[in-house]
Design a protein around this motif. Structure first.
Motif, PDB file in Angstrom:
ATOM      1  N   GLU A 138       0.866  -1.186   0.000  1.00  0.00           N
ATOM      2  CA  GLU A 138       0.000   0.000   0.000  1.00  0.00           C
ATOM      3  C   GLU A 138       0.907   1.241   0.000  1.00  0.00           C
ATOM      4  OE1 GLU A 138      -3.552   0.199  -0.173  1.00  0.00           O
ATOM      5  OE2 GLU A 138      -3.044  -1.815  -0.847  1.00  0.00           O
ATOM      6  N   LEU A 139       1.740   1.334  -1.016  1.00  0.00           N
ATOM      7  CA  LEU A 139       2.643   2.480  -1.158  1.00  0.00           C
ATOM      8  C   LEU A 139       2.297   3.205  -2.458  1.00  0.00           C
ATOM      9  CD1 LEU A 139       6.145   0.988  -0.192  1.00  0.00           C
ATOM     10  CD2 LEU A 139       4.655   2.454   1.196  1.00  0.00           C
ATOM     11  N   TYR A 140       2.057   4.502  -2.352  1.00  0.00           N
ATOM     12  CA  TYR A 140       1.648   5.310  -3.502  1.00  0.00           C
ATOM     13  C   TYR A 140       2.536   6.542  -3.665  1.00  0.00           C
ATOM     14  CZ  TYR A 140      -2.583   2.588  -2.652  1.00  0.00           C
ATOM     15  OH  TYR A 140      -3.464   1.558  -2.452  1.00  0.00           O
ATOM     16  N   ASN A 141       3.251   6.891  -2.622  1.00  0.00           N
ATOM     17  CA  ASN A 141       3.900   8.200  -2.585  1.00  0.00           C
ATOM     18  C   ASN A 141       5.414   8.136  -2.405  1.00  0.00           C
ATOM     19  OD1 ASN A 141       1.413   9.653  -2.798  1.00  0.00           O
ATOM     20  ND2 ASN A 141       0.981   9.098  -0.670  1.00  0.00           N
ATOM     21  N   THR A 142       6.027   7.078  -2.952  1.00  0.00           N
ATOM     22  CA  THR A 142       7.486   7.010  -2.857  1.00  0.00           C
ATOM     23  C   THR A 142       8.096   7.861  -3.976  1.00  0.00           C
ATOM     24  OG1 THR A 142       7.751   5.151  -4.374  1.00  0.00           O
ATOM     25  CG2 THR A 142       7.274   4.601  -2.075  1.00  0.00           C
ATOM     26  N   LYS A 143       9.344   8.267  -3.766  1.00  0.00           N
ATOM     27  CA  LYS A 143      10.008   9.096  -4.785  1.00  0.00           C
ATOM     28  C   LYS A 143      10.147   8.366  -6.128  1.00  0.00           C
ATOM     29  CE  LYS A 143      12.156  12.202  -1.576  1.00  0.00           C
ATOM     30  NZ  LYS A 143      13.310  12.889  -1.006  1.00  0.00           N
ATOM     31  N   PRO A 144      10.550   7.081  -6.128  1.00  0.00           N
ATOM     32  CA  PRO A 144      10.640   6.401  -7.433  1.00  0.00           C
ATOM     33  C   PRO A 144       9.304   6.363  -8.176  1.00  0.00           C
ATOM     34  CG  PRO A 144      11.813   5.162  -5.773  1.00  0.00           C
ATOM     35  CD  PRO A 144      11.069   6.241  -5.043  1.00  0.00           C
ATOM     36  N   GLN A 145       8.188   6.236  -7.441  1.00  0.00           N
ATOM     37  CA  GLN A 145       6.890   6.245  -8.132  1.00  0.00           C
ATOM     38  C   GLN A 145       6.649   7.585  -8.825  1.00  0.00           C
ATOM     39  OE1 GLN A 145       5.008   4.667  -4.564  1.00  0.00           O
ATOM     40  NE2 GLN A 145       3.657   3.421  -5.850  1.00  0.00           N
ATOM     41  N   LEU A 146       7.019   8.659  -8.118  1.00  0.00           N
ATOM     42  CA  LEU A 146       6.850   9.994  -8.703  1.00  0.00           C
ATOM     43  C   LEU A 146       7.703  10.133  -9.969  1.00  0.00           C
ATOM     44  CD1 LEU A 146       5.360  12.661  -7.711  1.00  0.00           C
ATOM     45  CD2 LEU A 146       7.637  13.463  -7.086  1.00  0.00           C
ATOM     46  N   LEU A 147       8.935   9.625  -9.889  1.00  0.00           N
ATOM     47  CA  LEU A 147       9.842   9.712 -11.049  1.00  0.00           C
ATOM     48  C   LEU A 147       9.332   8.864 -12.205  1.00  0.00           C
ATOM     49  CD1 LEU A 147      13.317   9.543  -9.248  1.00  0.00           C
ATOM     50  CD2 LEU A 147      12.227  11.554 -10.280  1.00  0.00           C
ATOM     51  N   ALA A 148       8.849   7.676 -11.895  1.00  0.00           N
ATOM     52  CA  ALA A 148       8.373   6.774 -12.957  1.00  0.00           C
ATOM     53  C   ALA A 148       7.132   7.347 -13.625  1.00  0.00           C
ATOM     54  CB  ALA A 148       8.081   5.397 -12.381  1.00  0.00           C
ATOM     55  N   ARG A 149       6.207   7.856 -12.825  1.00  0.00           N
ATOM     56  CA  ARG A 149       4.953   8.383 -13.394  1.00  0.00           C
ATOM     57  C   ARG A 149       5.189   9.564 -14.326  1.00  0.00           C
ATOM     58  NH1 ARG A 149       2.596   8.373  -7.403  1.00  0.00           N
ATOM     59  NH2 ARG A 149       2.037   6.170  -7.291  1.00  0.00           N
ATOM     60  N   THR A 150       6.301  10.235 -14.125  1.00  0.00           N
ATOM     61  CA  THR A 150       6.570  11.425 -14.948  1.00  0.00           C
ATOM     62  C   THR A 150       7.774  11.223 -15.867  1.00  0.00           C
ATOM     63  OG1 THR A 150       7.909  12.330 -13.157  1.00  0.00           O
ATOM     64  CG2 THR A 150       5.594  12.998 -13.235  1.00  0.00           C
ATOM     65  N   HIS A 151       8.234   9.979 -15.969  1.00  0.00           N
ATOM     66  CA  HIS A 151       9.389   9.683 -16.835  1.00  0.00           C
ATOM     67  C   HIS A 151       9.001  10.001 -18.284  1.00  0.00           C
ATOM     68  CE1 HIS A 151      12.547   7.499 -18.881  1.00  0.00           C
ATOM     69  NE2 HIS A 151      13.188   7.400 -17.731  1.00  0.00           N
ATOM     70  N   PRO A 152       9.836  10.797 -18.995  1.00  0.00           N
ATOM     71  CA  PRO A 152       9.457  11.210 -20.357  1.00  0.00           C
ATOM     72  C   PRO A 152       9.120  10.041 -21.274  1.00  0.00           C
ATOM     73  CG  PRO A 152      11.481  12.309 -19.642  1.00  0.00           C
ATOM     74  CD  PRO A 152      11.114  11.358 -18.559  1.00  0.00           C
ATOM     75  N   ALA A 153       9.896   8.958 -21.186  1.00  0.00           N
ATOM     76  CA  ALA A 153       9.658   7.828 -22.099  1.00  0.00           C
ATOM     77  C   ALA A 153       8.357   7.097 -21.740  1.00  0.00           C
ATOM     78  CB  ALA A 153      10.838   6.859 -22.048  1.00  0.00           C
ATOM     79  N   ILE A 154       8.017   7.082 -20.458  1.00  0.00           N
ATOM     80  CA  ILE A 154       6.756   6.440 -20.053  1.00  0.00           C
ATOM     81  C   ILE A 154       5.574   7.302 -20.503  1.00  0.00           C
ATOM     82  CG2 ILE A 154       5.355   5.781 -18.045  1.00  0.00           C
ATOM     83  CD1 ILE A 154       7.873   4.653 -16.762  1.00  0.00           C
ATOM     84  N   LEU A 155       5.687   8.608 -20.314  1.00  0.00           N
ATOM     85  CA  LEU A 155       4.608   9.496 -20.772  1.00  0.00           C
ATOM     86  C   LEU A 155       4.448   9.415 -22.294  1.00  0.00           C
ATOM     87  CD1 LEU A 155       5.223  12.702 -18.587  1.00  0.00           C
ATOM     88  CD2 LEU A 155       3.341  11.068 -18.367  1.00  0.00           C
ATOM     89  N   HIS A 156       5.580   9.312 -22.986  1.00  0.00           N
ATOM     90  CA  HIS A 156       5.525   9.238 -24.443  1.00  0.00           C
ATOM     91  C   HIS A 156       4.858   7.928 -24.897  1.00  0.00           C
ATOM     92  CE1 HIS A 156       6.814  10.591 -28.419  1.00  0.00           C
ATOM     93  NE2 HIS A 156       6.950   9.298 -28.684  1.00  0.00           N
ATOM     94  N   THR A 157       5.183   6.847 -24.206  1.00  0.00           N
ATOM     95  CA  THR A 157       4.553   5.554 -24.519  1.00  0.00           C
ATOM     96  C   THR A 157       3.046   5.650 -24.317  1.00  0.00           C
ATOM     97  OG1 THR A 157       6.542   4.433 -23.720  1.00  0.00           O
ATOM     98  CG2 THR A 157       4.558   3.089 -23.962  1.00  0.00           C
ATOM     99  N   GLY A 262      -1.775  -0.644 -16.687  1.00  0.00           N
ATOM    100  CA  GLY A 262      -0.438  -1.051 -17.094  1.00  0.00           C
ATOM    101  C   GLY A 262       0.525  -1.139 -15.931  1.00  0.00           C
ATOM    102  N   TRP A 263       1.683  -1.689 -16.210  1.00  0.00           N
ATOM    103  CA  TRP A 263       2.754  -1.633 -15.221  1.00  0.00           C
ATOM    104  C   TRP A 263       4.115  -1.483 -15.887  1.00  0.00           C
ATOM    105  CZ3 TRP A 263       5.574  -5.881 -16.443  1.00  0.00           C
ATOM    106  CH2 TRP A 263       5.021  -7.163 -16.502  1.00  0.00           C
ATOM    107  N   THR A 264       5.046  -0.991 -15.089  1.00  0.00           N
ATOM    108  CA  THR A 264       6.442  -0.874 -15.497  1.00  0.00           C
ATOM    109  C   THR A 264       7.230  -1.858 -14.647  1.00  0.00           C
ATOM    110  OG1 THR A 264       6.142   1.456 -16.048  1.00  0.00           O
ATOM    111  CG2 THR A 264       8.400   0.706 -15.699  1.00  0.00           C
ATOM    112  N   ALA A 265       7.999  -2.730 -15.300  1.00  0.00           N
ATOM    113  CA  ALA A 265       8.712  -3.789 -14.580  1.00  0.00           C
ATOM    114  C   ALA A 265       9.902  -3.231 -13.804  1.00  0.00           C
ATOM    115  CB  ALA A 265       9.190  -4.845 -15.572  1.00  0.00           C
ATOM    116  N   LEU A 266      10.082  -3.760 -12.596  1.00  0.00           N
ATOM    117  CA  LEU A 266      11.267  -3.419 -11.783  1.00  0.00           C
ATOM    118  C   LEU A 266      12.165  -4.643 -11.619  1.00  0.00           C
ATOM    119  CD1 LEU A 266       9.751  -1.254  -8.887  1.00  0.00           C
ATOM    120  CD2 LEU A 266      10.637  -0.493 -11.105  1.00  0.00           C
ATOM    121  N   SER A 267      11.911  -5.672 -12.431  1.00  0.00           N
ATOM    122  CA  SER A 267      12.730  -6.882 -12.342  1.00  0.00           C
ATOM    123  C   SER A 267      12.651  -7.594 -13.686  1.00  0.00           C
ATOM    124  CB  SER A 267      12.179  -7.806 -11.248  1.00  0.00           C
ATOM    125  OG  SER A 267      10.882  -8.235 -11.604  1.00  0.00           O
TER     126      SER A 267
END
Ligand SMILES: [Fe+2]
Length: 465
Positions: A138-157, A262-267
């Protein structure tokens, strides 16, 4: 904030199959008999026969030629050049896609390490499922989540995939070229885990699909009977934005227009390692889902028969197989035999850290019940969500929840990470790119490409600019 917090909990709350009361035990009230009767028309018999026939062909083909290779895959490099017409059609037909290489592997692995450090630093406050051996945090507000949600390549996808939808007549109230952020949780699933077994399901409500007038309009071609199901347009955003998937306002129910989960893999994860499976024919599974409650087996011995002759109209019972108000639509061989789920649910294939998977909001998907791999199977849930007025309204409340460190409005409530050390803050958000700040609701939108002036004015007003 205009939304009240949902009660505290975890991802398990919305799955009837993960709850102690079990699956399908409670009968639906009689009003669901009336609902079925009001939607019935004799043309549905022809649709049912057609869909069962087509399912038989499709699943046989899949068993002969299919497997993981039917899932479209594209590298981020290729996607940057634009989706070819044939691949776009294939993604729409299958209902899911793997996009490889958008985020460098090391960057994605760094995100996971940082989340693990955060989870251990705050171990007395972090919750999840199952409570005693957390796999889904139940984690929504970690720094990596913020970075991933706004990652240019993810937004572009996301923008490239949202372009598979069209806006119909509501074009001035949606911008499919403007992805925004919808905060969700994350999974770090350990080898050997058998607790996080999400059976086949479709997100976004169950009986709501028949009960809500917006959903009925979206599915009008299917519910109209005859061969109409063939013309159902799963990618009509103008119509889909008008559905209400959270009629019962339960926790974990997505209240906004979310075209692709969707999801972004971390492994690095492959088949058999606790990963995703999908039913790879969106049109057929959607039509079958909608038609299923109107029919029952002729007798007890025909309940697993694939033959249309063994099924008859059912307007006397309140049965909506696999549906429970406020919960996710679930599927088993018992409730939906013609899908041949055990054979036809296809693994999405091997992914590496930084790869993304997206699936249409009506795609049937599941998570392998057992993680038989040797390393963790981990993802950040990041969907593709466009800017609409309703979505902007949610984005404002999500921003408020983020600043307080509590879970986003659609998710189980409670104090969340408000007392956690090292969570992402407003200052972190303000330090991001303009595109990233916009996605989070921290910067004004401007009229221009794909953004109508009146729409932008309304959106900015809703966001408080
Ligand atoms: Fe799901």
């Amino acid at each position: 904030m205009t939304r009240s917090q949902k009660k505290e909990g975890s991802i398990s709350d919305i799955f009837t199959s993960l709850n102690p009361d079990g699956f399908g035990k409670a009968a639906l009230p009689d009003r669901f008999i009336d609902l079925k009767k009001s939607l019935w028309n004799a043309g549905l018999v022809q649709s049912w026969r057609d869909v069962l026939g087509e399912l038989e062909v499709a699943t046989s083909e899949l068993l002969t030629f299919g497997g993981t290779q039917v899932i479209p895959r594209i590298s981020y490099e290729e996607l940057k050049g634009g989706l070819s017409k044939s691949l776009a059609e294939e993604i729409k037909r299958v209902g899911s896609v793997v996009v490889t290489g958008a985020v460098p592997k090391e960057e994605a692995l760094g995100w996971k390490r940082s989340i693990q450090e955060y989870a251990s630093l705050n171990k007395d406050r972090v919750k999840g499922f199952p409570a005693n051996d957390i796999q889904v945090y139940e984690l929504y507000n970690t720094k990596p989540q913020l970075l991933a949600r706004t990652h240019p390549a993810i937004l572009h996808t996301q923008a490239a995939l949202l372009a598979l939808w069209h806006t119909g007549t509501s074009s001035s109230n949606i911008s499919l070229s403007t992805p925004i952020s919808y905060s969700d949780r994350l999974r770090i699933r350990q080898p050997g885990d058998a607790s996080f077994k999400l059976g086949p399901h479709v997100d976004g409500g169950s009986v709501e699909k028949w009960e809500d007038p917006g959903f009925r309009a979206y599915y009008a071609k299917i519910l109209g009977g005859g061969s109409g199901w063939r013309e159902h347009d799963s990618f009509d955003a103008g119509s889909r934005t008008l559905v209400k998937g959270d009629l019962y306002e339960t926790a974990n129910q997505c209240s906004i227009f979310r075209p692709f989960q969707g999801w972004t893999a971390l492994s690095n994860t492959g088949p058999g390692e606790g990963t995703l499976r999908v039913f790879p024919n969106l049109q057929l599974s959607t039509a079958y889902t909608l038609l299923r409650p109107f029919f029952r087996p002729r007798n007890a011995s025909s309940s697993s028969s694939f033959d249309a002759e063994d099924w008859v109209p059912d307007l006397e019972s309140s049965a909506f197989p696999g549906s429970m108000p406020g919960n996710t639509q679930e599927y088993t061989d018992g409730t939906h035999p013609h899908l041949r789920l055990k054979e036809a649910m296809v693994e999405i294939g091997r992914v590496e850290a930084g790869d993304q998977v997206f699936w249409h909001c009506d795609t049937i998907h599941s998570v392998e019940s057992f993680h038989g791999g040797k390393t963790d199977s981990s993802v950040l849930y990041i969907p593709a969500v466009p800017l609409t007025l309703q979505n902007a309204d949610y984005l404002r409340d999500q921003r408020i929840a983020f600043e307080q460190g509590i879970p986003p409005p659609d998710f189980p409530g409670g104090e969340g990470e408000s007392q956690c050390q090292g969570r992402a803050t407003k200052e972190d958000a303000l330090g991001l790119s303009l595109e990233g700040r916009r996605a989070l609701g921290y910067a004004e939108f401007v009229a221009g490409e794909g953004l109508d002036e009146g729409f932008v004015r309304e959106v900015n007003r809703v966001l408080g600019f």
